[in-house]
Design a protein around this motif. Structure first.
Motif, PDB file in Angstrom:
ATOM      1  N   ILE A   1      -3.061 -16.246   4.825  1.00  0.00           N
ATOM      2  CA  ILE A   1      -2.924 -14.869   5.322  1.00  0.00           C
ATOM      3  C   ILE A   1      -2.807 -13.896   4.154  1.00  0.00           C
ATOM      4  CG2 ILE A   1      -1.444 -13.280   6.620  1.00  0.00           C
ATOM      5  CD1 ILE A   1      -0.726 -15.726   8.434  1.00  0.00           C
ATOM      6  N   ALA A   2      -2.018 -14.253   3.143  1.00  0.00           N
ATOM      7  CA  ALA A   2      -1.886 -13.389   1.963  1.00  0.00           C
ATOM      8  C   ALA A   2      -3.252 -13.171   1.313  1.00  0.00           C
ATOM      9  CB  ALA A   2      -0.900 -13.991   0.961  1.00  0.00           C
TER      10      ALA A   2
ATOM     11  N   PHE B   1       6.577 -14.980   1.531  1.00  0.00           N
ATOM     12  CA  PHE B   1       5.295 -14.324   1.783  1.00  0.00           C
ATOM     13  C   PHE B   1       5.145 -13.088   0.901  1.00  0.00           C
ATOM     14  CE2 PHE B   1       2.393 -11.499   4.102  1.00  0.00           C
ATOM     15  CZ  PHE B   1       1.272 -12.323   4.126  1.00  0.00           C
ATOM     16  N   ALA B   2       6.228 -12.352   0.689  1.00  0.00           N
ATOM     17  CA  ALA B   2       6.173 -11.188  -0.213  1.00  0.00           C
ATOM     18  C   ALA B   2       5.753 -11.627  -1.617  1.00  0.00           C
ATOM     19  CB  ALA B   2       7.525 -10.478  -0.239  1.00  0.00           C
ATOM     20  N   ARG B   3       6.320 -12.739  -2.084  1.00  0.00           N
ATOM     21  CA  ARG B   3       5.930 -13.244  -3.417  1.00  0.00           C
ATOM     22  C   ARG B   3       4.462 -13.688  -3.417  1.00  0.00           C
ATOM     23  NH1 ARG B   3      11.218 -15.210  -2.992  1.00  0.00           N
ATOM     24  NH2 ARG B   3      10.529 -17.283  -2.340  1.00  0.00           N
ATOM     25  N   MET B   4       4.011 -14.285  -2.323  1.00  0.00           N
ATOM     26  CA  MET B   4       2.606 -14.710  -2.229  1.00  0.00           C
ATOM     27  C   MET B   4       1.672 -13.508  -2.314  1.00  0.00           C
ATOM     28  SD  MET B   4       2.734 -17.398   0.913  1.00  0.00           S
ATOM     29  CE  MET B   4       3.625 -18.951   0.809  1.00  0.00           C
TER      30      MET B   4
ATOM     31  N   MET C   1       2.042 -11.890  -5.981  1.00  0.00           N
ATOM     32  CA  MET C   1       1.628 -12.848  -7.022  1.00  0.00           C
ATOM     33  C   MET C   1       0.743 -13.900  -6.367  1.00  0.00           C
ATOM     34  SD  MET C   1       5.219 -13.414  -9.089  1.00  0.00           S
ATOM     35  CE  MET C   1       6.296 -13.288  -7.637  1.00  0.00           C
ATOM     36  N   PRO C   2      -0.496 -13.536  -6.041  1.00  0.00           N
ATOM     37  CA  PRO C   2      -1.378 -14.460  -5.323  1.00  0.00           C
ATOM     38  C   PRO C   2      -1.590 -15.775  -6.069  1.00  0.00           C
ATOM     39  CG  PRO C   2      -2.305 -12.252  -5.402  1.00  0.00           C
ATOM     40  CD  PRO C   2      -1.123 -12.259  -6.311  1.00  0.00           C
ATOM     41  N   ARG C   3      -1.642 -16.832  -5.283  1.00  0.00           N
ATOM     42  CA  ARG C   3      -1.788 -18.179  -5.847  1.00  0.00           C
ATOM     43  C   ARG C   3      -2.939 -18.271  -6.838  1.00  0.00           C
ATOM     44  NH1 ARG C   3      -2.561 -22.577  -1.463  1.00  0.00           N
ATOM     45  NH2 ARG C   3      -4.253 -21.170  -0.966  1.00  0.00           N
TER      46      ARG C   3
END
Length: 140
Positions: A10-11, A97-100, A103-105
């Motif tokens: 989703i991110a 989810f905020a970190r995802m 800072m996308p994988r």
């Protein structure tokens, strides 16, 4: 697909919709200019100072990211993709989810291994070092 994998997907979908391909992720612009009318527009200038965390110079960006996550999750789009169900009663999933999102994988894993440390990531993604450290731990 488990919930964490679903959150990562989703991110990435949100970042694709906003055409974000490099850090820093433009959280403020995303709040102000939702695409496809995904959520209600938010003016960060109207937020009270008590809402924002000021522990680190980048703490306000994490506060805004959590606000963005809440808006996305509670929107019709967030319900449609299942985000609301995953984060509604789980603050750990909401924060993760905020970190995802910020800072996308793929961006984190695309860094040279020597740059995958909290200090460099903090500056690169404009996030507090403790959030960068948590994200690194999540990706290992």
């Amino acid at each position: 697909m488990n919930q964490i994998e679903r959150l990562e997907a989703i991110a990435q979908e949100i970042l694709d919709i906003f055409e974000v391909y490099a850090p820093p992720v433009p959280i403020e612009l995303m709040l102000q200019h939702p695409r496809r009318e995904m959520w209600e527009e938010v003016d960060p200038a109207q937020l009270s100072g008590s809402f924002l965390s000021l522990k680190d110079r980048y703490s306000p960006r994490m506060s805004l990211t959590r606000l963005l996550v809440r808006h996305i999750a509670s929107s019709a789009w967030g319900h449609e993709v299942g985000l609301f169900d995953i984060v509604q009663n789980n603050i750990d999933h909401l924060n993760r989810f905020a970190r995802m999102l910020i800072m996308p994988r793929d961006m984190v894993l695309g860094l040279p291994a020597s740059n995958r440390n909290p200090t460099i990531m903090s500056n690169y993604f404009e996030v507090p070092p403790d959030d960068a450290e948590k994200r690194l731990t999540e990706l290992i």
